[in-house]
Design a protein around this motif. Structure first.
Motif, PDB file in Angstrom:
ATOM      1  N   LYS A  86      23.555  40.318   8.806  1.00 29.05           N
ATOM      2  CA  LYS A  86      24.270  39.431   7.899  1.00 29.05           C
ATOM      3  C   LYS A  86      25.657  40.014   7.622  1.00 29.05           C
ATOM      4  O   LYS A  86      25.786  41.202   7.338  1.00 29.05           O
ATOM      5  CB  LYS A  86      23.454  39.328   6.612  1.00 29.05           C
ATOM      6  CG  LYS A  86      23.973  38.368   5.606  1.00 29.05           C
ATOM      7  CD  LYS A  86      22.956  38.238   4.482  1.00 29.05           C
ATOM      8  CE  LYS A  86      23.642  38.167   3.156  1.00 29.05           C
ATOM      9  NZ  LYS A  86      22.734  38.085   2.032  1.00 29.05           N
ATOM     10  N   VAL A  87      26.683  39.191   7.694  1.00 27.85           N
ATOM     11  CA  VAL A  87      28.062  39.605   7.429  1.00 27.85           C
ATOM     12  C   VAL A  87      28.331  39.481   5.939  1.00 27.85           C
ATOM     13  O   VAL A  87      28.012  38.469   5.319  1.00 27.85           O
ATOM     14  CB  VAL A  87      29.060  38.735   8.224  1.00 27.85           C
ATOM     15  CG1 VAL A  87      30.488  39.194   7.965  1.00 27.85           C
ATOM     16  CG2 VAL A  87      28.742  38.756   9.711  1.00 27.85           C
ATOM     17  N   VAL A  88      28.939  40.526   5.363  1.00 26.89           N
ATOM     18  CA  VAL A  88      29.194  40.568   3.922  1.00 26.89           C
ATOM     19  C   VAL A  88      30.629  41.035   3.666  1.00 26.89           C
ATOM     20  O   VAL A  88      31.134  41.914   4.348  1.00 26.89           O
ATOM     21  CB  VAL A  88      28.210  41.557   3.237  1.00 26.89           C
ATOM     22  CG1 VAL A  88      28.483  41.650   1.757  1.00 26.89           C
ATOM     23  CG2 VAL A  88      26.773  41.146   3.498  1.00 26.89           C
ATOM     24  N   ILE A  89      31.268  40.434   2.646  1.00 27.29           N
ATOM     25  CA  ILE A  89      32.587  40.890   2.175  1.00 27.29           C
ATOM     26  C   ILE A  89      32.448  41.295   0.718  1.00 27.29           C
ATOM     27  O   ILE A  89      31.889  40.554  -0.091  1.00 27.29           O
ATOM     28  CB  ILE A  89      33.655  39.780   2.278  1.00 27.29           C
ATOM     29  CG1 ILE A  89      33.985  39.473   3.720  1.00 27.29           C
ATOM     30  CG2 ILE A  89      34.932  40.195   1.540  1.00 27.29           C
ATOM     31  CD1 ILE A  89      35.067  38.429   3.899  1.00 27.29           C
ATOM     32  N   LYS A  91      29.967  31.947   7.474  1.00 29.98           N
ATOM     33  CA  LYS A  91      28.814  31.937   8.377  1.00 29.98           C
ATOM     34  C   LYS A  91      28.221  33.341   8.406  1.00 29.98           C
ATOM     35  O   LYS A  91      28.632  34.183   9.207  1.00 29.98           O
ATOM     36  CB  LYS A  91      29.226  31.482   9.769  1.00 29.98           C
ATOM     37  CG  LYS A  91      28.065  31.271  10.699  1.00 29.98           C
ATOM     38  CD  LYS A  91      28.500  30.659  11.998  1.00 29.98           C
ATOM     39  CE  LYS A  91      27.277  30.430  12.859  1.00 29.98           C
ATOM     40  NZ  LYS A  91      27.638  30.004  14.195  1.00 29.98           N
ATOM     41  N   GLU A  92      27.274  33.604   7.525  1.00 26.43           N
ATOM     42  CA  GLU A  92      26.691  34.942   7.366  1.00 26.43           C
ATOM     43  C   GLU A  92      25.999  35.454   8.613  1.00 26.43           C
ATOM     44  O   GLU A  92      26.049  36.636   8.920  1.00 26.43           O
ATOM     45  CB  GLU A  92      25.682  34.957   6.220  1.00 26.43           C
ATOM     46  CG  GLU A  92      26.297  34.803   4.865  1.00 26.43           C
ATOM     47  CD  GLU A  92      25.256  34.785   3.766  1.00 26.43           C
ATOM     48  OE1 GLU A  92      24.052  34.675   4.057  1.00 26.43           O
ATOM     49  OE2 GLU A  92      25.664  34.893   2.605  1.00 26.43           O
ATOM     50  N   ASP A  93      25.323  34.573   9.330  1.00 30.36           N
ATOM     51  CA  ASP A  93      24.578  34.990  10.510  1.00 30.36           C
ATOM     52  C   ASP A  93      25.406  34.756  11.773  1.00 30.36           C
ATOM     53  O   ASP A  93      25.051  33.986  12.650  1.00 30.36           O
ATOM     54  CB  ASP A  93      23.234  34.265  10.589  1.00 30.36           C
ATOM     55  CG  ASP A  93      23.375  32.747  10.534  1.00 30.36           C
ATOM     56  OD1 ASP A  93      24.471  32.265  10.178  1.00 30.36           O
ATOM     57  OD2 ASP A  93      22.400  32.055  10.848  1.00 30.36           O
ATOM     58  N   ALA A  94      26.531  35.437  11.848  1.00 34.56           N
ATOM     59  CA  ALA A  94      27.477  35.271  12.947  1.00 34.56           C
ATOM     60  C   ALA A  94      26.849  35.640  14.282  1.00 34.56           C
ATOM     61  O   ALA A  94      26.129  36.627  14.397  1.00 34.56           O
ATOM     62  CB  ALA A  94      28.703  36.137  12.695  1.00 34.56           C
ATOM     63  N   VAL A 118      33.336  40.000  14.668  1.00 29.76           N
ATOM     64  CA  VAL A 118      33.125  40.536  13.323  1.00 29.76           C
ATOM     65  C   VAL A 118      33.441  42.026  13.289  1.00 29.76           C
ATOM     66  O   VAL A 118      34.089  42.511  12.355  1.00 29.76           O
ATOM     67  CB  VAL A 118      31.687  40.270  12.834  1.00 29.76           C
ATOM     68  CG1 VAL A 118      31.434  40.961  11.507  1.00 29.76           C
ATOM     69  CG2 VAL A 118      31.434  38.773  12.718  1.00 29.76           C
ATOM     70  N   ARG A 119      33.017  42.751  14.300  1.00 28.33           N
ATOM     71  CA  ARG A 119      33.314  44.194  14.347  1.00 28.33           C
ATOM     72  C   ARG A 119      34.820  44.457  14.428  1.00 28.33           C
ATOM     73  O   ARG A 119      35.331  45.403  13.843  1.00 28.33           O
ATOM     74  CB  ARG A 119      32.574  44.842  15.505  1.00 28.33           C
ATOM     75  CG  ARG A 119      31.101  44.994  15.220  1.00 28.33           C
ATOM     76  CD  ARG A 119      30.370  45.819  16.276  1.00 28.33           C
ATOM     77  NE  ARG A 119      28.967  45.934  15.930  1.00 28.33           N
ATOM     78  CZ  ARG A 119      28.008  45.121  16.365  1.00 28.33           C
ATOM     79  NH1 ARG A 119      28.298  44.142  17.176  1.00 28.33           N
ATOM     80  NH2 ARG A 119      26.756  45.294  15.993  1.00 28.33           N
ATOM     81  N   GLU A 120      35.540  43.611  15.153  1.00 29.42           N
ATOM     82  CA  GLU A 120      36.997  43.742  15.212  1.00 29.42           C
ATOM     83  C   GLU A 120      37.605  43.497  13.824  1.00 29.42           C
ATOM     84  O   GLU A 120      38.522  44.205  13.403  1.00 29.42           O
ATOM     85  CB  GLU A 120      37.580  42.766  16.228  1.00 29.42           C
ATOM     86  CG  GLU A 120      39.071  42.935  16.408  1.00 29.42           C
ATOM     87  CD  GLU A 120      39.665  42.027  17.473  1.00 29.42           C
ATOM     88  OE1 GLU A 120      40.892  42.088  17.647  1.00 29.42           O
ATOM     89  OE2 GLU A 120      38.919  41.256  18.117  1.00 29.42           O
ATOM     90  N   ILE A 124      34.543  44.728   4.613  1.00 30.56           N
ATOM     91  CA  ILE A 124      33.625  43.899   5.390  1.00 30.56           C
ATOM     92  C   ILE A 124      32.541  44.794   5.983  1.00 30.56           C
ATOM     93  O   ILE A 124      32.826  45.884   6.460  1.00 30.56           O
ATOM     94  CB  ILE A 124      34.370  43.179   6.539  1.00 30.56           C
ATOM     95  CG1 ILE A 124      35.560  42.401   6.003  1.00 30.56           C
ATOM     96  CG2 ILE A 124      33.414  42.263   7.300  1.00 30.56           C
ATOM     97  CD1 ILE A 124      36.503  41.902   7.082  1.00 30.56           C
ATOM     98  N   SER A 125      31.316  44.297   5.954  1.00 30.28           N
ATOM     99  CA  SER A 125      30.214  45.051   6.549  1.00 30.28           C
ATOM    100  C   SER A 125      29.193  44.118   7.157  1.00 30.28           C
ATOM    101  O   SER A 125      29.194  42.921   6.905  1.00 30.28           O
ATOM    102  CB  SER A 125      29.555  45.956   5.500  1.00 30.28           C
ATOM    103  OG  SER A 125      29.008  45.180   4.467  1.00 30.28           O
ATOM    104  N   ILE A 126      28.328  44.708   7.967  1.00 28.76           N
ATOM    105  CA  ILE A 126      27.189  43.987   8.532  1.00 28.76           C
ATOM    106  C   ILE A 126      25.948  44.663   7.978  1.00 28.76           C
ATOM    107  O   ILE A 126      25.793  45.882   8.090  1.00 28.76           O
ATOM    108  CB  ILE A 126      27.180  44.042  10.068  1.00 28.76           C
ATOM    109  CG1 ILE A 126      28.438  43.395  10.638  1.00 28.76           C
ATOM    110  CG2 ILE A 126      25.923  43.364  10.615  1.00 28.76           C
ATOM    111  CD1 ILE A 126      28.578  43.544  12.145  1.00 28.76           C
ATOM    112  N   GLU A 127      25.083  43.881   7.380  1.00 28.19           N
ATOM    113  CA  GLU A 127      23.846  44.436   6.796  1.00 28.19           C
ATOM    114  C   GLU A 127      22.647  43.942   7.557  1.00 28.19           C
ATOM    115  O   GLU A 127      22.635  42.877   8.096  1.00 28.19           O
ATOM    116  CB  GLU A 127      23.728  44.025   5.338  1.00 28.19           C
ATOM    117  CG  GLU A 127      24.853  44.567   4.492  1.00 28.19           C
ATOM    118  CD  GLU A 127      24.734  44.147   3.038  1.00 28.19           C
ATOM    119  OE1 GLU A 127      23.928  43.264   2.683  1.00 28.19           O
ATOM    120  OE2 GLU A 127      25.474  44.708   2.231  1.00 28.19           O
TER     121      GLU A 127
END
Length: 63
Positions: free
Chosen positions: A4-7, A39-42, A48-50, A60-63
């Motif tokens: 999940k992408v989080v800010i 869109k949390e589930d990219a 997203v990593r870029e 920004i992180s990915i959980e």
């Protein structure tokens, strides 16, 4: 479990880098001041990593 992408909204300075790099995942909020995840589930985690690597405040992180 899906990633999940989080800010962190408190840390975000609204520079729009993530929005420019990955517009299918990030957008500015309705006030145009902070980025938000649309869109949390990219699917495109490379994008997203870029954005994570380019964020000047590292909010920004990915959980």
């Amino acid at each position: 479990m899906a990633e999940k992408v989080v800010i962190d909204q408190i840390e975000c300075i609204g520079c729009e880098t993530c929005v420019e790099l990955c517009p299918e995942v990030f957008a500015l909020d309705e006030d145009g001041e902070k980025a938000e995840v649309i869109k949390e589930d990219a699917v495109d985690l490379d994008c997203v990593r870029e954005a994570i690597d380019s964020c000047p405040v590292e909010c920004i992180s990915i959980e």
